[in-house]
Design a protein around this motif. Sequence first.
Motif, short mmCIF file in Angstrom:
data_model
loop_
_atom_site.label_atom_id
_atom_site.label_comp_id
_atom_site.label_asym_id
_atom_site.label_seq_id
_atom_site.Cartn_x
_atom_site.Cartn_y
_atom_site.Cartn_z
N THR A 129 0.84 -1.21 0.04
CA THR A 129 -0.19 0.08 0.10
C THR A 129 0.94 1.20 0.16
N ARG A 153 -0.48 5.04 -1.18
CA ARG A 153 -0.85 6.10 -1.77
C ARG A 153 -0.74 7.21 -1.35
N TRP A 164 -0.02 0.15 -6.36
CA TRP A 164 -0.44 -0.18 -4.91
C TRP A 164 -1.67 -0.72 -4.83
N GLU A 217 -5.18 -1.89 -2.49
CA GLU A 217 -5.93 -1.12 -1.47
C GLU A 217 -5.72 -2.05 -0.11
N PRO A 218 -5.92 -1.15 1.27
CA PRO A 218 -5.44 -1.84 2.44
C PRO A 218 -6.36 -3.08 2.66
#
Length: 248
Positions: A65, A67, A77, A79-80
């Motif tokens: 990740t 961003r 990246w 998404e978490p």
Amino acid sequence: MESFKLSADVIMEQDPELAILPVGSLEQHGPHLPIMTDWAIATELGRRVAEITGGFLLPALPISTCREQMGKKGSVWMEPPTFYQMMTDIIMSLKLQGFKRVAILQCHGGIFIMTPLVRDLNAKFNPELMVVNVDACIFFPKLYQEGVYETNTELHAGEGETSMMLAIAPETVDMSKAVDEIPDVPRSYLSYGSIFRATKSGVWGESKCATAEKGEKAFARSAQLAVEEIEKAFAYMTGKEKINYSNF
């Protein structure tokens, strides 16, 4: 030799209890460093930690990740929640095979979901499985105090990371483009805007001070510090007694 270069039969014979999972990132590192910097550092640090511990080394993960690096092409990246599930799946596969300990080497500071990930896994699976995360960023002040680095401003692409890349992949570093830039906001402001809001170059530190010699010293010492942190955390979890229904 790295464990992932061995056959499954050899790994079965070795029967390690510890798995080592380095995690990097593909992201901008200023005008002088390649986007692979975090992944390359994770790969090398993982190799050195595995040599010391004898653990089963997985290849370093190149994408996580990031961003906070948005603004220029090349940063990639997930998404978490995706990262959380991916890491959980990897670690659960290790658990099923009989690995009882997993050491994550976090070589990118922007993985903010790593804390709840590690806490949840330990809360659910201690003592059958113990997971430790070592954030390599915590070593920067120590390396400065011990005289490995000249500066104490490193956060991203500064003296430390640049020195490490000069030590392992000098052909990817362009020191003629190295810059020194120290933002006037704290690291926490990366939650309010990308790094390019704080630093025009994307560098957070003093990269002009970097040398390959410092990088080699930093890798050697960081590997030692990482092993110390891993051993302390596992010792803490191993020493816990059950509290009513809970092993956590």
